[in-house]
Design an enzyme around this catalytic site. Structure first.
Site, mmCIF file in Angstrom:
data_model
loop_
_atom_site.group_PDB
_atom_site.id
_atom_site.type_symbol
_atom_site.label_atom_id
_atom_site.label_comp_id
_atom_site.label_asym_id
_atom_site.label_seq_id
_atom_site.Cartn_x
_atom_site.Cartn_y
_atom_site.Cartn_z
ATOM 1 N N ARG A 57 -33.672 11.834 -28.185
ATOM 2 C CA ARG A 57 -32.857 11.597 -28.268
ATOM 3 C C ARG A 57 -31.831 12.517 -28.254
ATOM 4 N NH1 ARG A 57 -30.755 13.817 -32.377
ATOM 5 N NH2 ARG A 57 -32.248 12.990 -34.412
ATOM 6 N N TYR A 110 -10.232 -5.143 -20.759
ATOM 7 C CA TYR A 110 -11.172 -5.384 -22.116
ATOM 8 C C TYR A 110 -11.714 -6.218 -23.596
ATOM 9 C CZ TYR A 110 -16.892 -6.362 -22.672
ATOM 10 O OH TYR A 110 -17.970 -6.777 -23.690
ATOM 11 N N ASP A 183 -12.389 4.013 -16.574
ATOM 12 C CA ASP A 183 -13.100 2.320 -16.848
ATOM 13 C C ASP A 183 -13.203 2.492 -15.344
ATOM 14 O OD1 ASP A 183 -14.550 0.159 -17.614
ATOM 15 O OD2 ASP A 183 -14.016 -0.752 -19.040
ATOM 16 N N LYS A 208 -23.009 -4.200 -15.621
ATOM 17 C CA LYS A 208 -22.558 -4.673 -14.317
ATOM 18 C C LYS A 208 -23.012 -4.027 -13.416
ATOM 19 C CE LYS A 208 -20.985 -5.825 -18.306
ATOM 20 N NZ LYS A 208 -19.164 -5.580 -18.598
HETATM 21 C C1 PLP Z 1 -18.817 -4.705 -20.115
HETATM 22 C C2 PLP Z 1 -17.617 -4.206 -20.254
HETATM 23 C C3 PLP Z 1 -17.546 -2.907 -21.187
HETATM 24 C C4 PLP Z 1 -18.184 -3.020 -21.823
HETATM 25 O O1 PLP Z 1 -19.843 -2.849 -22.367
HETATM 26 P P1 PLP Z 1 -21.277 -3.104 -22.876
HETATM 27 O O2 PLP Z 1 -22.126 -1.859 -21.840
HETATM 28 O O3 PLP Z 1 -21.221 -4.855 -22.849
HETATM 29 O O4 PLP Z 1 -20.823 -2.534 -24.030
HETATM 30 C C5 PLP Z 1 -16.301 -1.520 -21.020
HETATM 31 N N1 PLP Z 1 -15.715 -2.390 -19.949
HETATM 32 C C6 PLP Z 1 -16.155 -3.205 -18.724
HETATM 33 C C7 PLP Z 1 -14.377 -3.391 -18.235
HETATM 34 C C8 PLP Z 1 -17.201 -4.323 -18.797
HETATM 35 O O5 PLP Z 1 -16.389 -5.233 -17.857
#
Ligand code: PLP
Length: 393
Positions: A57, A110, A183, A208
């Site tokens: 962890r 998001y 982000d 992603k």
């Molecule tokens: C998918 C997404 C998230 C969240 O991420 P997860 O891996 O699904 O928890 C946050 N910000 C953006 C822009 C996203 O597309």
């Protein structure tokens, strides 16, 4: 070193943190599927290359390798891998905010980010203001000097592809004593590096583009060097919470994200090429009423996008004449798979209003119901255009 002396993006993607394995010489970082480590004596961790681990962890060699790679790609001081993008976001909020603090968030963030801020952080005493981050005056008005702890910028946003000026918003945030979080999920460090433009932290859903193959869920935080504005090291603060809260990815998931990142540059070039072809096609189609793509000169913040991004990415949203029309297109594609998520090698189509962004319905962040979102994959562009042509009729 200055930024023009560091190795190129793909060299860092393939080599940063990925020296041959000290134990065996393996050229690819092994999946260290292990929870605990032999110690040299009571309270004495093994020393030397590839050692210093006690419990997975707190740290695991496969994850360390990914974290080093992430920091190198974002040009930050330290990288941290999390079990998902939202776990990474939660890590930032809880590491840096305390009751009474205020956070500025995008008014088309998001959906899961909004839900986290609204349904989790707010009951814990952290307030927020949604704002149009493409409008610098609106950002100035929303920031409360001395009280705003974080300005949370998503650029481009999911799903409206709104672009915020990272350098300008960093200045506004810092003047008010706040930190800027970006982000960077949509752009990826290949297309933009927010830390070099003044941001303090970068957050990712590595699910992603970073992973890139729709086979792993993960998140990341990368921070600049220095303090958190309250007398602590930013990196130490995130590291402490990563371990104390424990939302870490396992070795195999860390390995998958690392493997994905190695090809990020070539994938992003192809995503961008294909998206440009798709935009060109959509522009000629009478059933498409508006295209949201930062690469279009008529995009509201195209100039900002051109200034801070290398290219404009693989995400496209477009509006149709009605919700029925949007749903019909989503149901008619064959190559574009109907599904949530984005950034994988395969093309996806979705209806944000009823799918990814259903959780913001009825809020300030509600998205238009005639909107279709495309994640343009890296298949052959001719086939993608042909599929959209038959779906739009
Ligand atoms: C998918 C997404 C998230 C969240 O991420 P997860 O891996 O699904 O928890 C946050 N910000 C953006 C822009 C996203 O597309």
């Amino acid at each position: 070193m200055t930024s023009d002396q560091i190795p190129g993006f793909s060299t860092r993607a393939i080599h940063a943190g990925q020296e041959a394995d000290p134990a065996t010489g393996a050229v690819v970082t092994p999946i260290y599927q292990v929870s605990t480590y032999k110690q040299d004596g009571v309270g004495a961790l093994r020393t030397g290359l590839g050692t210093g681990y006690e419990y997975s962890r707190s740290g695991n060699p496969t994850r360390t390798s990914l974290e080093t790679q992430l920091a190198a790609l974002e040009q930050g001081a330290a990288g941290f891998a999390f079990a998902s993008g939202l776990a990474a976001e939660d890590g930032i909020l809880r590491a840096l905010c305390r009751p009474g603090d205020h956070v500025v968030i995008p008014n088309d963030a998001y959906g899961g980010t909004y839900r986290l801020v609204k349904k989790v952080a707010e009951p814990w005493g952290v307030e927020h203001s949604p704002v149009d981050l493409a409008d610098l005056d609106a950002v100035r008005d929303a920031v409360q000097p001395g009280r705003t702890r974080l300005v949370w910028l998503e650029t481009p946003t999911n799903p409206l592809l709104t672009v915020g000026d990272i350098a300008a918003i960093a200045e506004i945030a810092h003047a008010a004593g706040a930190l800027l979080v970006v982000d960077n999920t949509f752009a990826t460090p290949y297309l933009q590096t927010p830390l070099t433009l003044g941001a303090d932290l970068v957050v990712h859903s590595t699910t992603k583009y970073a992973g890139g193959h729709s086979d792993v869920v993960g998140g990341a935080v990368v921070v600049r060097d220095g303090d958190d504005g309250r007398g602590n090291s930013l990196a130490e603060r995130i590291a402490f919470h990563q371990n104390a809260m424990g939302a870490v990815p396992g070795p195999f998931d860390s390995w998958l994200v690392q493997r994905g990142l190695k090809t990020l540059a070539v994938r992003m070039e192809r995503h961008c090429d294909n998206a440009e072809r798709v935009v060109e096609f959509l522009q000629s189609h009478p059933r498409v009423t508006r295209i949201l793509y930062p690469g279009l000169p008529e995009h509201r913040n195209h100039d900002v996008a051109a200034k801070q991004m290398k290219r404009f990415g693989g995400m496209i949203s477009f509006r149709t004449a009605s919700v029925e029309d949007a749903l019909a297109v989503c149901g008619a594609t064959e190559l574009f798979t109907l599904g949530e998520s984005l950034g994988g090698v395969e093309s996806l189509v979705e209806h944000p209003g009823k799918m990814t962004h259903a959780s913001v319905a009825g809020s300030l962040l509600e998205v238009p119901d005639d909107l279709v979102r495309l994640s343009v994959g890296i298949e052959d562009a001719d086939d993608l255009v042909a599929d959209l042509a038959q779906a739009l009729g």
